[in-house]
Design a protein around this motif. Structure first.
Motif, mmCIF file in Angstrom:
data_model
loop_
_atom_site.group_PDB
_atom_site.id
_atom_site.type_symbol
_atom_site.label_atom_id
_atom_site.label_comp_id
_atom_site.label_asym_id
_atom_site.label_seq_id
_atom_site.Cartn_x
_atom_site.Cartn_y
_atom_site.Cartn_z
ATOM 1 N N THR A 138 48.266 61.214 -18.347
ATOM 2 C CA THR A 138 48.274 60.618 -17.012
ATOM 3 C C THR A 138 48.712 61.660 -15.989
ATOM 4 O O THR A 138 49.840 62.164 -16.048
ATOM 5 C CB THR A 138 49.218 59.398 -16.950
ATOM 6 N N THR A 192 49.368 58.998 -24.062
ATOM 7 C CA THR A 192 48.945 58.319 -22.839
ATOM 8 C C THR A 192 49.723 58.818 -21.630
ATOM 9 O O THR A 192 49.154 59.071 -20.562
ATOM 10 C CB THR A 192 49.132 56.791 -22.976
ATOM 11 N N ALA A 227 49.370 49.925 -16.256
ATOM 12 C CA ALA A 227 48.233 49.132 -16.735
ATOM 13 C C ALA A 227 47.801 49.588 -18.124
ATOM 14 O O ALA A 227 47.484 48.769 -18.999
ATOM 15 C CB ALA A 227 47.074 49.244 -15.749
ATOM 16 N N ALA A 228 47.792 50.910 -18.359
ATOM 17 C CA ALA A 228 47.406 51.437 -19.662
ATOM 18 C C ALA A 228 48.393 51.007 -20.746
ATOM 19 O O ALA A 228 48.000 50.631 -21.855
ATOM 20 C CB ALA A 228 47.318 52.963 -19.606
ATOM 21 N N ASP A 244 50.666 52.787 -11.163
ATOM 22 C CA ASP A 244 49.928 51.570 -11.488
ATOM 23 C C ASP A 244 48.986 51.788 -12.664
ATOM 24 O O ASP A 244 48.873 50.946 -13.561
ATOM 25 C CB ASP A 244 49.144 51.089 -10.263
ATOM 26 N N ASP A 245 48.314 52.954 -12.703
ATOM 27 C CA ASP A 245 47.403 53.261 -13.809
ATOM 28 C C ASP A 245 48.156 53.365 -15.128
ATOM 29 O O ASP A 245 47.695 52.859 -16.159
ATOM 30 C CB ASP A 245 46.645 54.555 -13.532
ATOM 31 N N ARG A 269 41.563 57.641 -3.630
ATOM 32 C CA ARG A 269 41.694 58.283 -4.927
ATOM 33 C C ARG A 269 40.382 58.958 -5.343
ATOM 34 O O ARG A 269 40.395 60.068 -5.858
ATOM 35 C CB ARG A 269 42.095 57.253 -5.982
ATOM 36 N N ALA A 277 50.481 57.280 -9.194
ATOM 37 C CA ALA A 277 49.908 57.227 -10.545
ATOM 38 C C ALA A 277 50.548 56.130 -11.391
ATOM 39 O O ALA A 277 50.120 55.889 -12.522
ATOM 40 C CB ALA A 277 50.078 58.576 -11.239
#
Length: 314
Positions: free
Chosen positions: A23, A19, A58-59, A54-55, A306, A52
């Motif tokens: 990213t 992951t 969240a993941a 926050d993504d 984005r 990047a």
């Protein structure tokens, strides 16, 4: 750049590493097998561009790492690395415009909790402001506004509205209402004590006060300033520029209005009490409206920015 320190169950490490690697905007990935003891697991370290972050967070939360292990995030003040520069270049959007929603929610959760310390600061600020309104001393008013901690619950309430988090909204609302109620009650008692000692008099409160008279005479300028301050305060929180919060604090007259209402109430001056209460409510409303709209606009602009960046790179 942000630095992530993850404690990951050993059987989930490969999934977490994939992951992180997938990213865009991550670098400096390191895995230390078996390093964690409580909870037991592997230690995974990486740096990620703020835009990047926050993504990725969240993941990781979707994978349940915050429940089975831990996710710690730190701001990197200085990173001398070509890889870090390349990660920031590859990440979509601009770091200054990125909103870390998890970080914002965590910060506002802490600041919007009703605690003894919060009530103490708000009560002390209101009492300082009470001295300022009676003496018509602008310096004391500014000092009281800087001490007041009420922007924390206001920011929490705005965040809760945008993220649709009823628990955070109720916690923030409770902190505001109970905090101001207690602070004003304490200030009424303080005012009565100061009157008994002869330091406060009704004549001083009713006298012409060119420096502080605006506190109990709300107008549209009060609302406009509150709106501007609310927007600036929320931008300060989301961009990690906390120094601007001091300017926000001394831009709105929430604490002085509460103080003037409390002193006027102790003397039975209904007109000033009501006028000051209107000023207080008008400022609170302006900050909430502006703060919520600012977050919504940031959310929309960030998504648009984005998407535009991704289209250009495609």
């Amino acid at each position: 750049m942000l630095h992530l320190r993850l404690i990951v169950p050993a059987d989930r490490t490969d999934e977490v590493v994939r992951t992180v690697e997938q990213t865009v905007g991550t670098t400096h990935l390191a895995v230390v097998p078996g390093a964690a003891r409580d909870p037991a697991g592997d230690l995974v370290l990486c740096d990620v561009a703020r835009e990047a972050g926050d993504d990725l967070i969240a993941a990781l939360r979707t994978m349940g790492i915050d429940e089975t292990g831990s996710i710690a995030v730190e701001n990197i003040d200085l990173s001398l690395s070509r890889r870090a520069d390349r990660a920031e270049e590859n990440a979509p959007g601009e770091g200054a415009d990125a909103v870390l929603w998890e970080q914002l929610a965590d910060a506002t959760h802490e600041e919007s909790t009703l605690s003894v310390t919060y009530i103490a600061f708000l009560s002390l600020a209101t009492m300082i402001a009470a001295c300022g309104v009676v003496l018509d001393n602008a310096i004391l008013i500014v000092g009281a506004m800087a001490v007041g901690p009420e922007f924390g619950p206001l920011a929490g309430f705005c965040t809760a509205l945008v993220r649709r988090a009823p628990k955070l909204a109720w916690r923030s609302f409770t902190a505001l209402i109970v905090g101001f109620a207690v602070a004003m009650a304490v200030t009424v008692v303080f005012s009565l004590f100061m009157d008994a000692t002869g330091l406060f008099t009704e004549a001083k409160l009713d006298a012409d006060r060119p420096n502080t008279g605006f506190i109990y005479a709300p107008d549209w300028f009060s609302f406009v300033v509150a709106v501007l301050a609310g927007a600036a305060g929320m931008l300060s929180l989301t961009s990690a520029k906390s120094g601007a919060l001091v300017g926000v604090a001394i831009s709105v007259t929430t604490v002085p209005a509460a103080a003037n209402a409390a002193v006027a109430l102790s003397y039975g001056d209904v007109q000033q009490t009501w006028g000051s209460t209107e000023q207080l409510l008008l400022n609170l409303l302006g900050i909430v409206v502006a703060g919520t709209l600012t977050l919504l606009i940031q959310k929309f602009l960030w998504a648009w920015q984005r998407e535009r960046t991704v289209r250009k790179s495609a």
